[in-house]
Design a protein around this motif. Structure first.
Motif, short mmCIF file in Angstrom:
data_model
loop_
_atom_site.label_atom_id
_atom_site.label_comp_id
_atom_site.label_asym_id
_atom_site.label_seq_id
_atom_site.Cartn_x
_atom_site.Cartn_y
_atom_site.Cartn_z
N GLY A 49 0.84 -1.20 0.00
CA GLY A 49 0.00 0.00 0.00
C GLY A 49 0.87 1.24 0.00
O GLY A 49 1.90 1.30 0.67
N ILE A 103 -7.94 5.39 -1.11
CA ILE A 103 -8.18 3.95 -1.22
C ILE A 103 -8.29 3.54 -2.68
O ILE A 103 -7.70 2.56 -3.12
CB ILE A 103 -9.45 3.55 -0.44
CG1 ILE A 103 -9.21 3.70 1.07
CG2 ILE A 103 -9.87 2.12 -0.78
CD1 ILE A 103 -10.49 3.64 1.90
N GLY A 106 -4.89 3.24 -4.22
CA GLY A 106 -3.91 2.34 -3.63
C GLY A 106 -3.16 2.82 -2.41
O GLY A 106 -2.22 2.17 -1.97
N THR A 107 -3.56 3.96 -1.85
CA THR A 107 -2.90 4.45 -0.63
C THR A 107 -3.57 3.83 0.59
O THR A 107 -4.79 3.87 0.73
CB THR A 107 -2.96 5.99 -0.56
OG1 THR A 107 -2.10 6.52 -1.56
CG2 THR A 107 -2.52 6.51 0.80
N THR A 108 -2.75 3.28 1.48
CA THR A 108 -3.29 2.68 2.71
C THR A 108 -2.92 3.46 3.97
O THR A 108 -3.48 3.21 5.03
CB THR A 108 -2.79 1.23 2.86
OG1 THR A 108 -1.37 1.21 2.73
CG2 THR A 108 -3.41 0.33 1.79
N ILE A 129 -8.80 3.02 6.67
CA ILE A 129 -7.45 3.33 6.23
C ILE A 129 -6.57 3.60 7.45
O ILE A 129 -7.06 3.60 8.59
CB ILE A 129 -7.52 4.56 5.27
CG1 ILE A 129 -6.28 4.69 4.39
CG2 ILE A 129 -7.83 5.83 6.01
CD1 ILE A 129 -6.43 5.71 3.27
N THR A 331 6.46 3.74 -0.71
CA THR A 331 5.99 2.60 0.09
C THR A 331 6.86 2.40 1.34
O THR A 331 6.56 2.92 2.40
CB THR A 331 5.97 1.32 -0.77
OG1 THR A 331 7.26 1.10 -1.36
CG2 THR A 331 4.92 1.41 -1.86
N ASP A 352 -1.03 -4.42 4.53
CA ASP A 352 -1.43 -3.19 3.84
C ASP A 352 -0.92 -3.35 2.41
O ASP A 352 0.28 -3.17 2.14
CB ASP A 352 -0.78 -1.96 4.47
CG ASP A 352 -1.29 -1.64 5.87
OD1 ASP A 352 -2.07 -2.44 6.41
OD2 ASP A 352 -0.90 -0.60 6.41
N SER A 354 -2.05 -3.69 -2.13
CA SER A 354 -3.00 -3.48 -3.22
C SER A 354 -2.74 -4.48 -4.34
O SER A 354 -1.61 -4.92 -4.55
CB SER A 354 -2.88 -2.06 -3.79
OG SER A 354 -3.18 -1.08 -2.82
N VAL A 385 -7.81 -3.25 -2.56
CA VAL A 385 -6.99 -2.66 -1.51
C VAL A 385 -7.31 -3.33 -0.18
O VAL A 385 -8.48 -3.48 0.19
CB VAL A 385 -7.21 -1.13 -1.39
CG1 VAL A 385 -6.47 -0.56 -0.18
CG2 VAL A 385 -6.77 -0.43 -2.66
N CYS A 387 -6.13 -3.11 3.93
CA CYS A 387 -5.41 -2.37 4.97
C CYS A 387 -5.69 -3.01 6.32
O CYS A 387 -6.85 -3.26 6.67
CB CYS A 387 -5.84 -0.90 4.99
SG CYS A 387 -4.99 0.10 6.24
#
Length: 418
Positions: A49, A103, A106-108, A129, A331, A352, A354, A385, A387
């Protein structure tokens, strides 16, 4: 919940990933395990993530408002007057929209600095998240405002543990031109006693550096050094205008730096971010998008591309800032900056991660997955995704996303008319 991901691409091989609780338990092939949920990742690649290491989440409400202006007039004329009107509910819906956008791309995890801490924390809690949220500080060199800031953050720190362990507290002095030296020293002591991060804008524009020399007799990094507030707990956003000695000072004190290429370019703050020099000095560097009013989106895939291309262009060196370096910054480095055991697809790390849809033009042909991810794709390539061991998006759909977008738009329009 235990999750089994089958047939995912990782480093050119097809693997399975077994997630037990919130951690990656096993990576291999054909496990004899019973999972509550099985995800078929055929024609998908797995990536950690993304960690967006500098945001102002609720500024999604200002997307497209006050564009094409210099930094200080934009802040003084468009942003600060409207922020003064914001309620906790405004911040909640702005942050909820930000969580949705992160989300879906792809950001966790994100590192936030904004007013109304609880509005953002409530949104993060509900969306699943992970975030480090800064209790923001301004005193504008007024002692009574400094005391108010101190008491607010002492209270926030004493209460934030009512949230889940996905939420961590930090303290966020805005900048050296809005926060007095005395308050910065208090913040450093407060941070040291509690072992929490400090989130600070620094050396973002030439004007900031000129004013620092004019008012304090020193450039921004040297000013912080004189105050005694450089430390491994300090994370500075931007850091464009630093010289070789300042880079050494930051490295010697373990300070971390976050590069925000989109906002640096859009606000014309500067282009010469010294990624290579900082990295060689031993400084840990993360990537961020900044807020949606200065970068217009929260897409970390786009941030990786912009950071790489910008670094190549001003250096006139196509080997500078490689795709692999950018993926690591987005990352593993971001997770390390925030002291979170994430950012790697490895047993024992937080789940975490994706899944990237490989069945799209950006990955056809797929000679080099990382290059395609950084240079050809954007955040819409993210399919699934997870998390903290929980599925937040599957088949590119987040539960309740239409309602979040509709309500956030209403809140934004109402804010501007108040």
């Amino acid at each position: 919940m235990n999750i089994l991901i089958k047939n995912a691409q990782l480093n050119g091989s097809e693997i399975d990933i077994y997630i037990e609780g919130k951690y990656i338990k096993q990576i291999g092939k054909d496990f004899s395990v019973q999972a509550d949920k099985v995800i078929d990742a055929t024609k998908k690649a797995v990536v950690p993530g993304f960690v967006n290491a500098h945001t102002h989440a609720a500024m999604t409400l200002f997307r497209g408002y006050g564009d094409d202006m210099p930094l200080m007039p934009w802040l003084e004329q468009k942003i600060w007057p409207n922020e003064a009107k914001m309620t906790r509910e405004d911040v909640y819906w702005g942050a909820k929209l930000a969580c949705l956008e992160m989300i879906k791309s792809g950001t966790t995890t994100f590192f936030d600095m904004y007013h109304k801490f609880r509005g953002t924390a409530d949104a993060v809690e509900e969306m699943g998240i992970r975030a480090v949220i800064s209790g923001v500080c301004f005193d504008h060199f007024q002692p009574e405002q400094a005391e108010k800031c101190k008491s607010n953050n002492i209270k926030l720190y004493s209460e934030f543990d009512e949230y889940s362990d996905r939420i961590k507290y930090a303290i966020g002095p805005h900048a050296i031109y809005t926060v007095s030296g005395e308050l910065l020293q208090w913040i450093n002591k407060f941070s040291s006693e509690r072992n929490i991060l400090i989130h600070l804008h620094l050396s973002e524009t030439e004007e900031e550096v000129e004013n620092s020399i004019k008012h304090f007799g020193l450039s921004p990094v040297r000013y912080l050094y004189k105050l005694g507030v450089l430390s491994p707990r300090l994370v500075i956003a931007h850091g464009i205008y630093v010289d070789r000695d300042e880079i050494r000072m930051l490295a010697d004190h373990g300070v971390k730096v976050v590069h925000n290429p989109a906002s640096n370019m859009k606000l014309a703050s500067g282009i010469h971010f010294q990624f290579k020099e900082m990295k060689e000095a031993g400084i840990m560097i993360g990537l961020g998008t900044d807020g949606c009013s200065s970068s217009n989106n929260l897409d970390m895939v786009e941030a990786m591309k912009l950071a790489s291309l910008l670094g190549k262009a001003w250096r006139k060196n196509p080997e500078a800032l490689t795709a692999g370096e950018m993926l690591k910054a987005a990352t593993e480095s971001g997770a390390s900056i925030l002291d979170i055991k994430a950012g790697r697809i490895e047993e024992g790390y937080l789940a975490d991660l994706s899944l990237v849809d490989l069945n799209i033009p950006a990955f056809t042909p797929n000679f080099n997955f990382v290059s395609n991810l950084v240079y050809a794709a954007n955040g819409s390539c993210i399919d699934t995704v997870i998390c903290n061991g929980k599925v937040l998006m599957e088949n590119k759909k987040v539960p309740g996303e239409d309602e979040i977008m509709e309500r956030a738009a209403q809140v934004a329009y109402n804010l501007m008319t108040r």
